[in-house]
Design a protein around this motif. Structure first.
Motif, short mmCIF file in Angstrom:
data_model
loop_
_atom_site.label_atom_id
_atom_site.label_comp_id
_atom_site.label_asym_id
_atom_site.label_seq_id
_atom_site.Cartn_x
_atom_site.Cartn_y
_atom_site.Cartn_z
N PHE A 104 -18.57 31.94 -7.90
CA PHE A 104 -18.53 30.61 -7.29
C PHE A 104 -17.11 30.27 -6.84
O PHE A 104 -16.89 29.65 -5.80
CB PHE A 104 -19.07 29.55 -8.26
N GLY A 105 -16.12 30.69 -7.65
CA GLY A 105 -14.71 30.47 -7.29
C GLY A 105 -14.40 31.12 -5.95
O GLY A 105 -13.76 30.52 -5.08
N PHE A 106 -14.90 32.36 -5.78
CA PHE A 106 -14.68 33.08 -4.52
C PHE A 106 -15.26 32.28 -3.35
O PHE A 106 -14.61 32.12 -2.32
CB PHE A 106 -15.34 34.46 -4.60
N LEU A 107 -16.48 31.76 -3.54
CA LEU A 107 -17.14 31.01 -2.46
C LEU A 107 -16.37 29.72 -2.13
O LEU A 107 -16.24 29.35 -0.96
CB LEU A 107 -18.58 30.67 -2.85
N ILE A 108 -15.87 29.05 -3.16
CA ILE A 108 -15.13 27.79 -2.93
C ILE A 108 -13.87 28.08 -2.11
O ILE A 108 -13.57 27.38 -1.13
CB ILE A 108 -14.79 27.11 -4.27
N ILE A 109 -13.14 29.15 -2.50
CA ILE A 109 -11.91 29.50 -1.77
C ILE A 109 -12.25 29.87 -0.32
O ILE A 109 -11.55 29.48 0.62
CB ILE A 109 -11.17 30.64 -2.49
N LYS A 110 -13.34 30.60 -0.15
CA LYS A 110 -13.77 30.98 1.20
C LYS A 110 -14.13 29.73 2.00
O LYS A 110 -13.84 29.65 3.19
CB LYS A 110 -14.98 31.92 1.10
N TYR A 111 -14.77 28.77 1.35
CA TYR A 111 -15.14 27.53 2.02
C TYR A 111 -13.89 26.80 2.52
O TYR A 111 -13.84 26.31 3.66
CB TYR A 111 -15.92 26.62 1.05
N ILE A 112 -12.84 26.77 1.66
CA ILE A 112 -11.58 26.12 2.06
C ILE A 112 -11.00 26.82 3.30
O ILE A 112 -10.57 26.18 4.26
CB ILE A 112 -10.56 26.16 0.90
N GLU A 113 -11.02 28.17 3.27
CA GLU A 113 -10.49 28.94 4.40
C GLU A 113 -11.27 28.67 5.68
O GLU A 113 -10.68 28.41 6.73
CB GLU A 113 -10.61 30.44 4.06
N TYR A 114 -12.58 28.74 5.59
CA TYR A 114 -13.43 28.52 6.78
C TYR A 114 -13.23 27.10 7.33
O TYR A 114 -13.10 26.92 8.53
CB TYR A 114 -14.91 28.73 6.42
N SER A 115 -13.20 26.10 6.43
CA SER A 115 -13.06 24.71 6.87
C SER A 115 -11.76 24.54 7.64
O SER A 115 -11.72 23.85 8.66
CB SER A 115 -13.03 23.73 5.69
N SER A 116 -10.69 25.17 7.12
CA SER A 116 -9.40 25.05 7.79
C SER A 116 -9.47 25.65 9.19
O SER A 116 -8.93 25.09 10.15
CB SER A 116 -8.34 25.72 6.92
N LYS A 117 -10.16 26.79 9.32
CA LYS A 117 -10.29 27.43 10.65
C LYS A 117 -11.07 26.50 11.58
O LYS A 117 -10.65 26.26 12.72
CB LYS A 117 -11.05 28.76 10.54
N PHE A 118 -12.21 25.99 11.09
CA PHE A 118 -13.06 25.15 11.95
C PHE A 118 -12.32 23.88 12.38
O PHE A 118 -12.45 23.44 13.51
CB PHE A 118 -14.36 24.77 11.22
N SER A 119 -11.54 23.30 11.43
CA SER A 119 -10.86 22.05 11.76
C SER A 119 -9.77 22.28 12.82
O SER A 119 -9.34 21.34 13.48
CB SER A 119 -10.27 21.41 10.50
N HIS A 120 -9.30 23.53 12.93
CA HIS A 120 -8.32 23.84 13.98
C HIS A 120 -9.00 24.33 15.26
O HIS A 120 -8.33 24.87 16.15
CB HIS A 120 -7.32 24.88 13.48
N GLY A 121 -10.30 24.18 15.30
CA GLY A 121 -11.03 24.60 16.50
C GLY A 121 -11.15 26.11 16.64
O GLY A 121 -11.29 26.62 17.75
N LEU A 122 -11.05 26.83 15.53
CA LEU A 122 -11.17 28.29 15.59
C LEU A 122 -12.56 28.71 15.14
O LEU A 122 -12.94 28.51 13.98
CB LEU A 122 -10.10 28.95 14.70
N PHE A 123 -13.32 29.29 16.07
CA PHE A 123 -14.70 29.68 15.80
C PHE A 123 -14.90 31.16 16.16
O PHE A 123 -14.04 31.75 16.83
CB PHE A 123 -15.65 28.81 16.62
N PRO A 124 -16.05 31.73 15.76
CA PRO A 124 -16.29 33.14 16.13
C PRO A 124 -16.23 33.37 17.64
O PRO A 124 -15.88 34.45 18.09
CB PRO A 124 -17.71 33.40 15.60
N SER A 125 -16.57 32.34 18.41
CA SER A 125 -16.58 32.52 19.86
C SER A 125 -15.19 32.40 20.48
O SER A 125 -15.02 32.63 21.67
CB SER A 125 -17.51 31.47 20.48
N THR A 126 -14.18 32.03 19.67
CA THR A 126 -12.85 31.77 20.23
C THR A 126 -12.22 33.03 20.81
O THR A 126 -11.71 33.02 21.93
CB THR A 126 -11.93 31.16 19.14
#
Lengths: 197, 122
Positions: A104-126
Motif C-alpha cells: 500500500f505504501g508503494f501505491l501511495i507514493i506512486k499516487y503522489i508521483e502521478y498526481s504531480s505529473k497530472f497537475s503539471h499537465g503531463l499525460f501519456p499523450s504528451t
C-alpha cells in the motif's frame, strides 16, 4: 475431483504443480514486459526529440524510496514463507501484514508521483517518453494491486487452509511469493531504465 | 529443519542488505558524468542485473531448483534477449528502418544527409 500434486512432487517434473504453473505464468510476464522494454529502447534510439521530453524531471528521491519499500516487501514476503516452514503462524501474520503495508505504501507514493505529473499537465499523450513511462509504471502498478488482492486473501480468509492442509498452504505462500518477487524484479529494471539512465 | 531455516534467514537478510546497497550504487552512478553515454547505461544495467540475480537466485530459489525448471526458463531467456536486441538491430539499420523520421514540428529528420557535410573540408 481432487487436483493432484499440490504437496507431493510430480515425478516427471520434480515440482509440485502450482510451482511449475506460476513459473510458466511468469515466463509469459517476461515476454509482456520484455516487449514493452523493447518498444522503449526502440523509441528512445529512433526519436530525435527524446532529450526534450523532460525525463530528468522525474522525482528520483520518491522513486528511490519506492524501490526501498518494494525491496523491503520482498524480504517480508519471503520471511512469511519461512515462518510457515517453522510452524509459526503469528510471525506469518506479522510478515504478511508488513508485506501488505509496504504494498500500500508503494501505491501511495506512486499516487503522489502521478498526481504531480497530472497537475503539471503531463499525460501519456504528451510525448513518447511519458507514454512509455505511464504504460510501464501503470502496468507494474496493476501487478502490485494484483499482488495485494492475492496476499490479502492469504492474510485473511485464505488462512483457514492452514488448519486443514498446512503444507499446501505453505506452498501457496511460496507461489504467491514467487509472483511478488517478480513484481520486485520488474521494478529493479524499471527504476534505472526510466528514472536514471 | 530449524537449523536449515536459520541459515536461509541469514542469507535472506544479507541479500536484503545487498539490494539496499546496490540501490544506493544505482542512484549514485546516475550522478557520474561519463563521456561515452553507453558507459553510464552499461553500468546502470549491470547493477540492475546484479540486483535481479540476487532476487531471482535467493528470494525465488533459482539457485537450487529442479533442472526441468531451468530448461523451461531458458526458453524465456532466449526470447527475452531477442526482444532486448531487436531495437538495437533496427537502430543500426540491419533491419532496414525508414530513413525519414518526422519531427514534432513537422520537419523531417534525415538520417543519410550528413554525408553531404564532408564537402566543406579541403
Amino acid at each position: 475431483m481432487e487436483i493432484p500434486y499440490n504437496e507431493e512432487l510430480r515425478p516427471d517434473t520434480g515440482l509440485y504443480n502450482a510451482k511449475l504453473g506460476i513459473w510458466l505464468f511468469l515466463a509469459s510476464e517476461v515476454m509482456l514486459f520484455g516487449g514493452l522494454f523493447s518498444a522503449y529502447i526502440m523509441l528512445r534510439l529512433s526519436d530525435p526529440n527524446w532529450a526534450s521530453y523532460g525525463q530528468d524531471a522525474l522525482n528520483v528521491p520518491l522513486a528511490t524510496l519506492n524501490t526501498t519499500v518494494l525491496i523491503t516487501s520482498s524480504i517480508t514476503m519471503v520471511m512469511s514463507w519461512v515462518s510457515l516452514k517453522l510452524n509459526d503462524v503469528k510471525k506469518y501474520k506479522l510478515y504478511m501484514g508488513l508485506t501488505l503495508l509496504c504494498s500500500f505504501g508503494f501505491l501511495i507514493i506512486k499516487y503522489i508521483e502521478y498526481s504531480s505529473k497530472f497537475s503539471h499537465g503531463l499525460f501519456p499523450s504528451t510525448n513518447n517518453f511519458l507514454a512509455v513511462y505511464f504504460v510501464l509504471t501503470g502496468l507494474h502498478m496493476l501487478h502490485v494491486i494484483g499482488g495485494i488482492v492475492v496476499n490479502g486473501y492469504f492474510f485473511g480468509p485464505g488462512l483457514k487452509m492452514w488448519n486443514t492442509e498446512p503444507e499446501r498452504f505453505t506452498n501457496r505462500i511460496e507461489v504467491a511469493g514467487l509472483y511478488w518477487h517478480f513484481v520486485d524484479l520488474v521494478w529493479i529494471f524499471l527504476f534505472p531504465a526510466l528514472y536514471l539512465l | 529443519m530449524s537449523n536449515d531455516m536459520n541459515h536461509h534467514i541469514k542469507v535472506y537478510r544479507n541479500v536484503f542488505l545487498g539490494l539496499l546497497v546496490l540501490t544506493g550504487f544505482t542512484v549514485g552512478a546516475s550522478y557520474i558524468h561519463f563521456d561515452a553515454l553507453w558507459l553510464g547505461v552499461a553500468l546502470g544495467l549491470a547493477i540492475a542485473f546484479a540486483k535481479g540475480y540476487l532476487v531471482a537466485a535467493n528470494f525465488m530459489h533459482l539457485n537450487n531448483e529442479k533442472s526441468f525448471m531451468y530448461l523451461t526458463l531458458a526458453i524465456s531467456v532466449v526470447f527475452f534477449l531477442v526482444l532486448f536486441f531487436m531495437p538495437t538491430l533496427w537502430h543500426n539499420d540491419l533491419l532496414k528502418s525508414p530513413k525519414h523520421i518526422p519531427l514534432q514540428n513537422g520537419e523531417v529528420y534525415n538520417d543519410i544527409d550528413h554525408s553531404d557535410n564532408h564537402g566543406g573540408h579541403h
